[in-house]
Design an enzyme around this catalytic site. Sequence first.
Site, mmCIF file in Angstrom:
data_model
loop_
_atom_site.group_PDB
_atom_site.id
_atom_site.type_symbol
_atom_site.label_atom_id
_atom_site.label_comp_id
_atom_site.label_asym_id
_atom_site.label_seq_id
_atom_site.Cartn_x
_atom_site.Cartn_y
_atom_site.Cartn_z
ATOM 1 N N THR A 344 43.367 -8.014 -9.433
ATOM 2 C CA THR A 344 44.097 -8.079 -10.684
ATOM 3 C C THR A 344 45.566 -8.254 -10.363
ATOM 4 O OG1 THR A 344 42.504 -6.510 -11.629
ATOM 5 C CG2 THR A 344 44.601 -6.659 -12.752
ATOM 6 N N GLY A 426 43.863 -3.121 -8.738
ATOM 7 C CA GLY A 426 43.110 -2.270 -7.837
ATOM 8 C C GLY A 426 41.860 -1.639 -8.383
ATOM 9 N N GLY A 427 41.241 -2.205 -9.423
ATOM 10 C CA GLY A 427 39.948 -1.712 -9.872
ATOM 11 C C GLY A 427 39.937 -0.223 -10.126
#
Length: 531
Positions: A344, A426-427
């Site tokens: 992202t 970073g999920g």
Amino acid sequence: MNHDSFHAARGVVAAPHALAVEAGRQVLADGGNAIEAALATAAAIAVVYPHMNHMGGDGFWLIREPNGRVRYIEACGFAGERASIPFYGEQGYDAIPERGPLAALTVPGLVGGWALALEAAQAAGGRMPMSRLLESAISHARAGVPVTASQVQLTTDKLAELKDVPGFADAFLVDGAPPKLGHVQRAERLADTLEHLGRAGLEDFYRGDVAHELAADLERIGSPVTGADLKRFKAMLREPLSVDLAAGRVFNAPPPTQGLASLLILAIFERLAVPRAESFDHVHGLVEATKRAFLVRNKVVRDFEHLEHDPASFLTKAALDGEAGLIDRRRALPWPQPAQRGDTIWLGAADASGLVVSYIQSIFFEFGSGCVLPRTGVLMQNRGASFSLDPRAVNPLAPGRRPFHTLNPALAVLKDGRVMGYGTMGGEGQPQTQAAVYTRHVTYGVPLAEAIDRPRWLLGRTWGSSHTNLRLEGRFDDDLLRALRSAGHDLEVLDAPYSDTMGHAGAVIFTPKRGLEGAHDPRADGGAAGI
């Protein structure tokens, strides 16, 4: 690009690639407002950081207006009309593929979000046409951009699963191999698409010539997304979630994002009354608050239209006191929960009027589905791979349904007058890194750039392994590491002092009568700049 805090008088922008930062700075220099700068930055970074985000992804905006109102834009695409549990079952799948045409199963929402953000920019006095805001992105796509180290590494790491996906090799490989560092990569069809959208308007992406080209390519490769799906899509304005903390009110995105988890972590941790940053109580407290928050998230978060619980009910004083009371201050809760993945970008912008933007856009995995549509140059996301093919799951696949999103932009309106837009890629790490940056800077007074620079941690499963642990960068104090192990945390200390695993964080701050500040992560390729 300077990774120290950048102080400005009229406007500031922060992002993970220097060329995208410069695109936003130029808009500010030409008299544009913070939303216009954010749009130019967003378009540019979709070109120059394609492994992390692209026009075939989704996006989420928090915009604080000078009058104090906070707007939230949800630009999240839904599953295509052919994307159903039987559709995948008939082809022998018990889980949605992570790459290829069948992974490209949701409508790209990002451009629809840009359209609503442009309306907000104009309502705030902006006068720049979208054609101007796309200029840097078009120029970079046409002339080419040197490939970054992270793009080289991720292309190399994921080559086996991406090289045969339709369109990927032509767009991102050189003679079938990963590009070398600094190789100039062009995206001329994407430049054509951006130029056309600048002339015809962003709606053309869904209901015009670009939509026609997208639909033709999607049908050709066998994606479940159709032209009718594109035509039906619209980004939406919703009310943001918020929670009151000692320092002020913090805002985040409602479901289907994990914004609820980000707010829960901060509110639960505050109830622990930890006096000192970087102490055992600080790191242990945030990690344990993360576990409580993720347990709630995993039960609650789904498509907004299918919610079974009111997210705000988990942010009441009684609910938060209850969650905090379940934390053992000395021992780690065992953590077998599965982790969420995601690559992202977060970017922010602010101007002297008090307009502050926190924005995040993504294609889910690195390079998303891997499918590059040749007529438009658009790389399709694979966000729909997070759907379940089990109809009893929290978020089962169904046409028109929105997938779970790790994406969540954050914004804090503080009692001392400061307004801070902040976030990270970073999920699973997004809420954790947000909490580290917020507590360091706001709670404990650490200077902004240092708060972002300091070593970070990530609770979650290591990719390619069934082992769930707590990973930390190698710059933490040895005594702290020993204390965390003694408390039962299963630690993995990374060799890298600054690891991409910990995300790319950034922040912009507006302070009345004192100016603007921005900073971005030394783990990325950007920084902050302004005027």
